[in-house]
Enzyme design. Structure first.
Site, short mmCIF file in Angstrom:
data_model
loop_
_atom_site.label_atom_id
_atom_site.label_comp_id
_atom_site.label_asym_id
_atom_site.label_seq_id
_atom_site.Cartn_x
_atom_site.Cartn_y
_atom_site.Cartn_z
CG MET A 92 -1.87 -1.19 1.26
SD MET A 92 -2.90 -1.34 -0.20
CE MET A 92 -4.12 -0.10 0.17
NE ARG A 93 5.23 3.89 1.69
CZ ARG A 93 5.18 5.17 2.03
NH1 ARG A 93 4.09 5.65 2.59
NH2 ARG A 93 6.19 5.97 1.79
CB ILE A 94 2.52 6.14 -4.15
CG1 ILE A 94 1.03 6.16 -3.85
CG2 ILE A 94 2.89 6.69 -5.52
CD1 ILE A 94 0.10 6.22 -4.99
CG ASN A 109 0.07 -3.74 -8.09
OD1 ASN A 109 0.17 -4.31 -7.00
ND2 ASN A 109 -0.83 -2.80 -8.31
CG HIS A 111 -6.05 -2.72 -9.60
ND1 HIS A 111 -5.92 -1.83 -8.56
CD2 HIS A 111 -7.20 -2.39 -10.23
CE1 HIS A 111 -6.95 -0.99 -8.56
NE2 HIS A 111 -7.73 -1.31 -9.57
CB SER A 138 -5.95 -6.63 -13.94
OG SER A 138 -7.28 -6.44 -14.35
CD GLU A 144 7.22 8.31 -13.76
OE1 GLU A 144 6.58 9.38 -13.73
OE2 GLU A 144 8.33 8.16 -14.31
CG ASP A 147 -3.88 0.64 -10.06
OD1 ASP A 147 -2.94 -0.04 -9.61
OD2 ASP A 147 -4.73 1.19 -9.34
CB ALA A 175 -10.31 -14.66 -9.20
CD GLU A 176 -6.98 -10.19 -5.40
OE1 GLU A 176 -6.15 -10.36 -4.50
OE2 GLU A 176 -7.71 -9.19 -5.47
#
Ligand code: GRF
Length: 321
Positions: A92-94, A109, A111, A138, A144, A147, A175-176
């Site tokens: 949970m970090r940008i 990643n 999502h 997905s 940059e 998502d 599903a993930e």
């Protein structure tokens, strides 16, 4: 089998995707291994699971640190563990743009939506609210923009009558756990997958004017000109004649050029059996860091050397335009 790719997984919480990735990596045919699980929260639940399974862990809180400093510490831990890929699983970090660009093409990643729909937060509620028939998940490359990187795989999950965001999230999670290990495994091994490499070469070869495909001695080949009188400018070889390479064969200008290239860059070129004698060089495709622009240049050059003059003029005119 080729060496397994080394993967560092970044998490922030429960780490159920990390667990799915980790257990899938323990299956005999996995193409990757988990070399590190790292978290920005020292209390992240997933850390204890990883260490119980004998996977090295690293934890450093982002609190009180600049983004750049925290990113640098996480990246250093990944590198020290020998990671070739970074896999974000509920991290949970940008990330800073510099970090992202250093790992371009090597950071994935997951999502919880069918991208490009619903980047960002509250994906399930948004899908339900919009009346969509399906939510989903997905896996994408990290760029940059949030998502927005290339989607490598996705799975739709049906939305039932009376569905809530929580109930949908719970099913999407199943599903993930199926999708992420499969996509990661395929992605890290695609550079040595003949099917993937052939598709890439085919698309480049057929994008040249009046190029068509015709098999030659069991290998795919591409010709320039008409079906009747066209000439070959490229062949795809999958470990032909005892070679360990998956390669593109294209025409060089001379035997000297061919031999010079093979001598100077033996990791990139070889002299193929039979064809080598008449000036065809093998461009090795199943190697790390293959540059597809370079492959495209070779194809175009080889195409020019056999294409009828009227076609070569066409491409020159397009370039002058
Ligand atoms: C998942 O829903 C994933 O799609 C999102 O964050 C969540 C992580 O869950 N990016 P977990 O920590 O893997 O259980």
């Amino acid at each position: 089998m080729a060496d397994k790719a080394k993967v560092a997984i970044f998490i922030s919480g429960r780490g159920s995707n990390m667990a799915a990735l980790l257990y899938a990596s323990l299956l005999p045919d996995s193409t990757y291994e988990v070399c590190l699980v790292a978290a920005n929260d020292p209390d992240a639940e997933g850390l204890t699971l990883a260490s119980a399974e004998g996977v090295p862990t690293f934890a450093l809180s982002h609190k009180g640190r600049t983004r750049a400093d925290h990113d640098a510490a996480m990246e250093a831990a990944a590198k020290e563990a020998g990671a070739q890929y970074i896999v974000l699983a509920g991290y949970m970090r940008i990330l800073s743009p510099e970090f992202v660009s250093r790992w371009q093409g090597r950071m994935l990643n997951i999502h919880p939506s069918l991208l490009p729909k619903y980047p960002g937060l509250d994906t399930h509620a948004r899908a339900i609210e919009a009346g969509d028939s399906h939510g989903g998940v997905s896996v994408h490359l990290v760029t940059e923009e949030l998502d927005a990187g290339e989607v490598l795989g996705s799975l739709p999950v049906a939305i039932r009558a009376g569905e809530t965001a929580d109930s949908l999230a719970e099913r999407v999670r199943f599903a993930e756990h199926q999708l992420y290990p499969r996509v990661l495994s395929d992605y890290v091994s695609r550079g040595s997958d003949p099917g993937y490499l052939l598709e890439k070469v085919r698309a480049l070869a057929l994008s040249l004017p009046e190029a068509h495909e015709r098999e030659s001695h069991g290998s795919p080949g591409w010709r320039a000109g008409s079906e009747k009188s066209g000439k070959y400018f490229a062949y795809f070889n999958d470990q032909h004649h005892g070679s360990e390479h998956i390669a593109l064969l294209v025409k060089t200008g001379s035997m000297d050029e061919l031999l010079d290239l093979v001598e100077a860059q033996p990791h990139a070129y070889f002299k193929p059996a039979y064809y080598g004698a008449s000036g065809w060089i093998g461009v090795i495709l199943n190697r790390p860091g293959i540059d597809w622009d370079h492959v495209a240049e070779w194809l175009e050059r080889s195409w020019r050397s056999v294409a009828p003059a009227r076609l070569a003029k066409l491409i020159n005119a397009a370039e002058d335009f």
